[in-house]
Design an enzyme around this catalytic site. Structure first.
Site, PDB file in Angstrom:
ATOM      1  N   ASP A 191       0.806  -1.227   0.000  1.00 51.99           N
ATOM      2  CA  ASP A 191       0.000   0.000   0.000  1.00 51.99           C
ATOM      3  C   ASP A 191       0.838   1.276   0.000  1.00 51.99           C
ATOM      4  OD1 ASP A 191       0.994  -0.229   2.545  1.00 51.99           O
ATOM      5  OD2 ASP A 191      -0.891   0.165   3.577  1.00 51.99           O
ATOM      6  N   ARG A 228      -4.289  -4.474   6.030  1.00 58.68           N
ATOM      7  CA  ARG A 228      -4.717  -3.214   6.654  1.00 58.68           C
ATOM      8  C   ARG A 228      -5.867  -2.593   5.849  1.00 58.68           C
ATOM      9  NH1 ARG A 228      -1.774  -1.666  11.353  1.00 58.68           N
ATOM     10  NH2 ARG A 228       0.257  -1.445  10.404  1.00 58.68           N
TER      11      ARG A 228
HETATM   12  O1  F6P Z   1       1.298  -3.747   7.857  1.00 57.84           O
HETATM   13  C1  F6P Z   1       1.553  -5.108   7.881  1.00 57.84           C
HETATM   14  C2  F6P Z   1       0.545  -5.838   8.752  1.00 57.84           C
HETATM   15  O2  F6P Z   1       0.848  -7.216   8.688  1.00 57.84           O
HETATM   16  C3  F6P Z   1      -0.916  -5.569   8.394  1.00 57.84           C
HETATM   17  O3  F6P Z   1      -1.335  -6.287   7.273  1.00 57.84           O
HETATM   18  C4  F6P Z   1      -1.578  -5.964   9.687  1.00 57.84           C
HETATM   19  O4  F6P Z   1      -2.835  -5.347   9.856  1.00 57.84           O
HETATM   20  C5  F6P Z   1      -0.615  -5.484  10.715  1.00 57.84           C
HETATM   21  O5  F6P Z   1       0.656  -5.426  10.093  1.00 57.84           O
HETATM   22  C6  F6P Z   1      -0.533  -6.368  11.939  1.00 57.84           C
HETATM   23  O6  F6P Z   1       0.330  -5.788  12.841  1.00 57.84           O
HETATM   24  P1  F6P Z   1       0.899  -6.538  14.118  1.00 57.84           P
HETATM   25  O7  F6P Z   1       1.878  -7.563  13.659  1.00 57.84           O
HETATM   26  O8  F6P Z   1       1.527  -5.454  14.916  1.00 57.84           O
HETATM   27  O9  F6P Z   1      -0.272  -7.176  14.797  1.00 57.84           O
END
Ligand code: F6P
Length: 357
Positions: free
Chosen positions: A133, A175
């Site tokens: 993104d 996301r």
């Molecule tokens: O931005 C990468 C991502 O994997 C997103 O797709 C997801 O919403 C987020 O990070 C999850 O974050 P964390 O690993 O902090 O839970």
């Protein structure tokens, strides 16, 4: 020069190939490299390890990041900035760091940009994220591996869905952008794909989805795969149709203000069950999508990004980021690359919809 590298934000496959590419290129040119541990946290605290081709040899196939990662935000608010930035600048002085390659997504690169613009730190960026993104680049590394993992999961879900003549809802990360869901859904032959870019008219989309799934069943296809991006949101009018226990409530946010997503797949599965009467289950792929070895595409892209990020350093091209345009690695400004997330190009959904009829 002594050049520091750091990896920030959610990890993704391909980070280690970037580190390897940059360290090799800078060493070839006679410079020294160090790795700052856990993203901006290690940069602030001066937590560094030496990086040489000997250290980075053999990491091309390793998922994650040998430098570790965190979502530390040095610019969370004015007080955080006033407290942390001087410590970081002092750490850089103490370690003798002349320049920095920040490898990360919008958040990490946004910090690199501010450190460059406001504090004249010599930074360059390298675009990472499974979400794909980021503006200004056709692809970020990590995305291809993630899509392949999701595709394989969908392939596996398909056979069990077929045996039980049921629908499986597969929830992907991404996301607020539907890149992973769209690509994995197309590659996995999904019967329907739900992406956040359609949040505004999600009720109409859901109505069409129920009709498609019912029609498929009437035509003799007794099973189905629905791919759902974690970022889709449902209005209260829809949420009130499912038992509250299915709805995952969390107000947890990270230091960049991002709410933790995940769990919408269960809600969609429940809605499908209610609206069509078809047995439906949900699978949340979660962090599996970020783990394991990078695909060949991400190894090559990561290596190229690493080499070209190092070349930006060698050319003194500060405040810039490497990006992929077609087959070429180009240079863009960190300003152009950060601040606005890139939504899914809806031409992919237009093509996917040929199979939703
Ligand atoms: O931005 C990468 C991502 O994997 C997103 O797709 C997801 O919403 C987020 O990070 C999850 O974050 P964390 O690993 O902090 O839970």
């Amino acid at each position: 020069m002594k050049v520091a590298l750091l990896t920030g934000g959610g990890d993704c496959p391909g980070l280690n190939p970037v580190i390897r590419g940059a360290v090799q290129t800078l060493t070839n040119a006679g410079h020294e490299c160090v790795g700052l541990l856990e993203g901006w946290k290690g940069a602030r605290d001066g937590d560094a390890i030496p990086l040489t081709p000997k250290v980075t040899d053999g990491i091309i196939d390793k998922g994650g990041t040998i430098l570790f990662s965190s979502r530390t935000n040095l610019f969370k608010d004015a007080a955080t900035e006033a407290k942390n930035v001087p410590i970081l600048l002092e750490s850089f002085k103490r370690l003798g760091i002349d320049a920095l390659i920040a490898i990360g997504g919008d958040d990490t690169l946004g910090v690199a940009r501010k450190l460059h613009d406001k504090y004249q730190l010599k930074t360059v960026g390298c675009p990472k994220t499974i979400d794909n993104d980021l503006c200004a680049t056709d692809y970020t590394f990590g995305f291809d591996t993630s899509v392949n993992i999701c595709m394989e999961a969908i392939d596996r879900c398909r056979t069990t869905a077929e045996s039980h003549r049921r629908i499986l809802v597969v929830e992907t990360m991404g996301r607020h952008a539907g890149w992973i869901a769209a690509f994995a859904g197309i590659a996995g032959g999904a019967d329907y794909i739900l992406v956040p870019e359609e949040n505004e008219h999600i009720e109409d989309v859901l109505t069409k989805m129920y009709a498609t799934l019912n029609q498929r069943r009437a035509d003799g296809k007794m099973w189905g795969i629905v791919v759902v991006s974690e970022g889709i949101t449902l209005p209260d009018s829809v949420l009130k149709e499912v038992p509250p226990s299915v709805i995952r409530q969390t107000d947890e946010v990270d230091s960049f203000g991002h709410k933790q997503l995940g769990g919408i797949g269960e809600v969609i599965a429940e809605l499908i069950k209610i609206k069509t009467g078809i047995s439906t289950r949900a699978v949340v792929l979660g962090h599996m999508q970020r783990g394991g070895p990078p695909s060949a595409f991400d190894r090559v892209l990561g290596t190229r990004f690493g080499i070209h990020a190092a070349r930006l350093v060698l050319n003194g091209d500060w405040g810039k980021m490497v990006a992929l345009r077609g087959l070429d690695i180009v240079t863009v400004s960190l300003e152009e690359a950060t601040g606005v997330n890139r939504a899914l190009d809806m031409k992919f959904m237009d093509e996917a919809r040929e199979f939703f009829k």
